[in-house]
Design a protein around this motif. Structure first.
Motif, PDB file in Angstrom:
ATOM      1  N   LYS A 127       0.857  -1.205   0.000  1.00 29.26           N
ATOM      2  CA  LYS A 127       0.000   0.000   0.000  1.00 29.26           C
ATOM      3  C   LYS A 127       0.882   1.241   0.000  1.00 29.26           C
ATOM      4  O   LYS A 127       0.627   2.209  -0.713  1.00 29.26           O
ATOM      5  CB  LYS A 127      -0.934  -0.017   1.207  1.00 29.26           C
ATOM      6  N   LYS A 128       1.945   1.186   0.807  1.00 27.94           N
ATOM      7  CA  LYS A 128       2.871   2.333   0.882  1.00 27.94           C
ATOM      8  C   LYS A 128       3.437   2.630  -0.496  1.00 27.94           C
ATOM      9  O   LYS A 128       3.552   3.779  -0.916  1.00 27.94           O
ATOM     10  CB  LYS A 128       4.029   1.994   1.822  1.00 27.94           C
ATOM     11  N   ILE A 129       3.805   1.528  -1.211  1.00 27.24           N
ATOM     12  CA  ILE A 129       4.413   1.725  -2.538  1.00 27.24           C
ATOM     13  C   ILE A 129       3.377   2.279  -3.499  1.00 27.24           C
ATOM     14  O   ILE A 129       3.654   3.200  -4.280  1.00 27.24           O
ATOM     15  CB  ILE A 129       5.005   0.397  -3.063  1.00 27.24           C
ATOM     16  N   VAL A 130       2.157   1.698  -3.422  1.00 31.91           N
ATOM     17  CA  VAL A 130       1.094   2.159  -4.332  1.00 31.91           C
ATOM     18  C   VAL A 130       0.790   3.634  -4.053  1.00 31.91           C
ATOM     19  O   VAL A 130       0.659   4.444  -4.979  1.00 31.91           O
ATOM     20  CB  VAL A 130      -0.174   1.275  -4.177  1.00 31.91           C
ATOM     21  N   ASP A 131       0.739   3.989  -2.751  1.00 30.74           N
ATOM     22  CA  ASP A 131       0.490   5.397  -2.393  1.00 30.74           C
ATOM     23  C   ASP A 131       1.599   6.290  -2.929  1.00 30.74           C
ATOM     24  O   ASP A 131       1.351   7.374  -3.440  1.00 30.74           O
ATOM     25  CB  ASP A 131       0.402   5.567  -0.867  1.00 30.74           C
ATOM     26  N   ARG A 132       2.816   5.772  -2.818  1.00 36.93           N
ATOM     27  CA  ARG A 132       3.944   6.581  -3.300  1.00 36.93           C
ATOM     28  C   ARG A 132       3.855   6.723  -4.821  1.00 36.93           C
ATOM     29  O   ARG A 132       4.077   7.818  -5.353  1.00 36.93           O
ATOM     30  CB  ARG A 132       5.263   5.915  -2.912  1.00 36.93           C
ATOM     31  N   ALA A 133       3.481   5.635  -5.488  1.00 36.48           N
ATOM     32  CA  ALA A 133       3.375   5.683  -6.955  1.00 36.48           C
ATOM     33  C   ALA A 133       2.338   6.726  -7.382  1.00 36.48           C
ATOM     34  O   ALA A 133       2.500   7.382  -8.418  1.00 36.48           O
ATOM     35  CB  ALA A 133       3.000   4.307  -7.489  1.00 36.48           C
TER      36      ALA A 133
ATOM     37  N   SER B 279       3.313  11.717 -11.602  1.00 34.55           N
ATOM     38  CA  SER B 279       2.376  11.934 -12.722  1.00 34.55           C
ATOM     39  C   SER B 279       2.265  10.606 -13.477  1.00 34.55           C
ATOM     40  O   SER B 279       3.165   9.757 -13.394  1.00 34.55           O
ATOM     41  CB  SER B 279       2.916  13.006 -13.652  1.00 34.55           C
ATOM     42  N   GLU B 280       1.167  10.445 -14.191  1.00 31.31           N
ATOM     43  CA  GLU B 280       0.940   9.205 -14.953  1.00 31.31           C
ATOM     44  C   GLU B 280       2.071   8.985 -15.968  1.00 31.31           C
ATOM     45  O   GLU B 280       2.520   7.857 -16.202  1.00 31.31           O
ATOM     46  CB  GLU B 280      -0.416   9.332 -15.674  1.00 31.31           C
ATOM     47  N   GLU B 281       2.540  10.075 -16.512  1.00 25.83           N
ATOM     48  CA  GLU B 281       3.618   9.986 -17.512  1.00 25.83           C
ATOM     49  C   GLU B 281       4.913   9.447 -16.875  1.00 25.83           C
ATOM     50  O   GLU B 281       5.557   8.555 -17.405  1.00 25.83           O
ATOM     51  CB  GLU B 281       3.858  11.384 -18.078  1.00 25.83           C
TER      52      GLU B 281
ATOM     53  N   GLU C 258       6.797   5.658 -17.128  1.00 22.25           N
ATOM     54  CA  GLU C 258       8.195   5.570 -17.583  1.00 22.25           C
ATOM     55  C   GLU C 258       9.036   4.798 -16.544  1.00 22.25           C
ATOM     56  O   GLU C 258       9.919   4.013 -16.896  1.00 22.25           O
ATOM     57  CB  GLU C 258       8.787   6.959 -17.798  1.00 22.25           C
ATOM     58  N   ILE C 259       8.717   5.037 -15.261  1.00 21.60           N
ATOM     59  CA  ILE C 259       9.413   4.284 -14.194  1.00 21.60           C
ATOM     60  C   ILE C 259       9.181   2.785 -14.408  1.00 21.60           C
ATOM     61  O   ILE C 259      10.104   1.970 -14.339  1.00 21.60           O
ATOM     62  CB  ILE C 259       8.912   4.742 -12.799  1.00 21.60           C
ATOM     63  N   ALA C 260       7.912   2.420 -14.709  1.00 25.91           N
ATOM     64  CA  ALA C 260       7.580   1.006 -14.941  1.00 25.91           C
ATOM     65  C   ALA C 260       8.323   0.484 -16.171  1.00 25.91           C
ATOM     66  O   ALA C 260       8.851  -0.644 -16.172  1.00 25.91           O
ATOM     67  CB  ALA C 260       6.081   0.831 -15.121  1.00 25.91           C
ATOM     68  N   PHE C 261       8.380   1.314 -17.205  1.00 25.81           N
ATOM     69  CA  PHE C 261       9.083   0.915 -18.437  1.00 25.81           C
ATOM     70  C   PHE C 261      10.567   0.639 -18.117  1.00 25.81           C
ATOM     71  O   PHE C 261      11.123  -0.392 -18.492  1.00 25.81           O
ATOM     72  CB  PHE C 261       8.962   2.027 -19.488  1.00 25.81           C
TER      73      PHE C 261
END
Ligand code: MAN
Length: 511
Positions: free
Chosen positions: A197-203, A207-209, A213-216
């Motif tokens: 949850k902490k990571i998701v909140d941080r994500a 911005s979506e952009e 790109e982080i995921a890429f």
């Protein structure tokens, strides 16, 4: 007178024929003639032992060397009589202890029969003593074997309930372990959920952009700006069919919308929306890396990377204070980066309650492992006893103590081992691996030989094998190892196990 000489040399000790034992004297009866023992010829009595061979079987010359391949009998009074080759008669070498072979007088042969008798007698007494001691030891071995057998039988009888009890203890420990581990898994899942949850909140703060790109970047393992199949299949959580055991190329292609390569723009548009939920909790390190790069880019004076510092020519290194500080910053930064690569350890944040659950699971695992080991130990002990009960330990179980015991013999080249009921080996003295000379085959020759067969194959020859010749001795000792034929080994092994009850030695025996 001269004519009579052969006659005088032919007779010996009141008409006894020289070179003939008392028991065979009757074959040379008194009279004027003698018939060769093979019946082939009749000669005068004077021609017996006249140093000329008349009979084809040599029977007319028992006391001289005239006939080939005859035997001369030395009476050796007081010691053991002996039959020697008649070629040794009057050859100027004393062969018989009574000197009777050198009757021609060319050499003086003193009678040494008494000394020889005494030496041989002493030797026999020693051997007898060893046999007495060895036989006593054999009795000990037999007694020991009886006790061992009884204790094996008792252990075997007690084994069944003991094993049942250990199985019960293990089952109980297994149950408690499973319960404790269930709780542990639950806590782990809770902690994982909190962390996610902490990571998701941080994500969500990016911005979506940026986050796409982080995921890429996270997926682009080799950082070449494109994502290919193996970079997808290595992320097991992206498997669209996790229920099938492997994440196939076909399944990865599904994720990649059937493209061979994905670039950032396509990723953002087509892939990211579909995998976002699955991947976002995995992006912690990728976000750290992103932030680090942003921080770095925003620094007014960007320090050199550690590897660049290392490349600087040592001669021209600037040791000024500012420069050293910069280098230290650089190292700190490198350490921070390395720390970020370490797995996240949430143990620091554990509550007492959680810690107790983890400790309990650890303790339950230990109790289970101990119970499991105890059961396995008991089972293997029992199978050893059962194995022993099937073995042939010879008369009176006398070889029982040799089960699983090894003996060694060293030559200049090899160390030989003998492990009855198991194997024989040959190891080079200077190190290196051993060569198996054979596996236990069994006893032969009325328990006087041990046989080992099917050892390592001999180059261009048979499989190695070994025969152990047993003889009576006070202790178990390998006396010698030879290789009479290539890859066929012969051990001489002394052991009290084969000592028989000794006969008493007479005070004055005919040896
Ligand atoms: C090794 C040893 C010898 C044996 C030869 C046969 O050197 O095992 O005892 O004779 O191999 O090649």
């Amino acid at each position: 007178m001269k004519l009579l000489l052969p006659f005088f040399t032919a007779v010996f000790a009141s008409d006894r024929i020289r070179g003939v034992s008392i028991t065979r004297q009757a074959l040379y009866p008194p009279g004027t003639h003698f018939t060769c023992l093979d019946g082939s010829k009749k000669i005068t009595r004077a021609q017996v032992n006249d140093d000329f061979c008349d009979c084809a079987d040599g029977s007319d010359e028992p006391g001289t060397s005239a006939c080939p391949n005859g035997r001369f009998h030395c009476p050796n009074a007081g010691f053991a009589p002996q039959n020697i080759l008649n070629s040794r008669v009057n050859d100027m070498i004393c062969d018989c202890c009574d000197g009777s072979d050198e009757w021609g007088g060319f050499v003086d042969c003193p009678n040494t029969c008494k000394e020889e008798y005494l030496a041989a007698h002493a030797e026999k007494i020693e051997a007898q003593k060893a046999q007495v001691q060895g036989f006593e030891k054999r009795q000990d071995l037999v007694d020991e074997a009886k006790l061992q057998k009884i204790s094996d039988e008792e252990e075997l009888a007690a084994a069944e309930p003991e094993i049942q009890e250990l199985q019960k203890i293990k089952d109980e420990a297994d149950k408690l372990k499973n319960e404790a581990e269930e709780l542990e898994t639950k806590v782990n899942e809770e902690l994982e959920a909190v962390k996610n949850k902490k990571i998701v909140d941080r994500a969500a703060t990016y911005s979506e952009e940026d986050i796409s790109e982080i995921a890429f970047n996270h997926l682009d393992a080799n950082k070449n700006g494109e994502i290919v199949v193996y970079e997808i299949t290595s992320q097991k959580y992206l498997d669209p069919k996790p229920e099938t055991s492997s994440f196939t190329t076909k399944e990865a292609k599904e994720v990649m919308k059937q493209k061979d390569k994905i670039y950032l723009e396509d990723f953002r548009a087509e892939i990211w929306p579909e995998i976002k939920e699955k991947i976002v909790a995995k992006l912690e390190r990728a976000m750290d890396e992103w932030d680090r790069k942003i921080d770095e880019a925003n620094k007014p004076d960007e320090p050199k990377k550690p590897e660049q510092v290392a490349e600087v020519d040592q001669e021209t290194v600037d040791y000024s204070e500012e420069s050293l500080d910069a280098m230290e910053d650089e190292l700190d930064e490198q350490e921070d980066y390395n720390d970020a690569l370490e797995p996240v350890n949430h143990n620091d944040e554990l509550s007492d309650e959680h810690q107790k659950i983890f400790d309990a699971a650890k303790a339950a695992r230990k109790v289970f492992d101990d119970a499991d080991r105890d059961l396995r130990d008991a089972e293997s002990k029992i199978s050893e006893i059962k194995d022993r009960s099937k073995r042939d330990f010879g008369p009176d179980d006398v070889f029982r103590s040799m089960n699983k015991v090894c003996f060694e013999f060293k030559t200049t080249e090899y160390i030989y081992t003998l492990c009855p009921y198991d194997k024989c080996e040959q190891k080079p003295v200077n190190g290196g691996s051993g060569t198996k000379l054979g596996s236990w085959e069994g006893f032969e020759n009325d328990f006087n030989e041990m046989h080992f067969t099917n050892g390592v194959k001999c180059w261009n020859g048979p499989n190695r094998s070994a025969v152990i010749k047993l003889s009576c001795g006070v202790d178990n000792v390998v006396l010698s190892v030879t290789e009479p034929n290539r890859c066929e080994y012969e051990y001489k092994f002394e052991t009290p196990a084969v000592c028989t009850k000794p006969e008493p030695v007479p005070d004055h025996d005919e040896l």
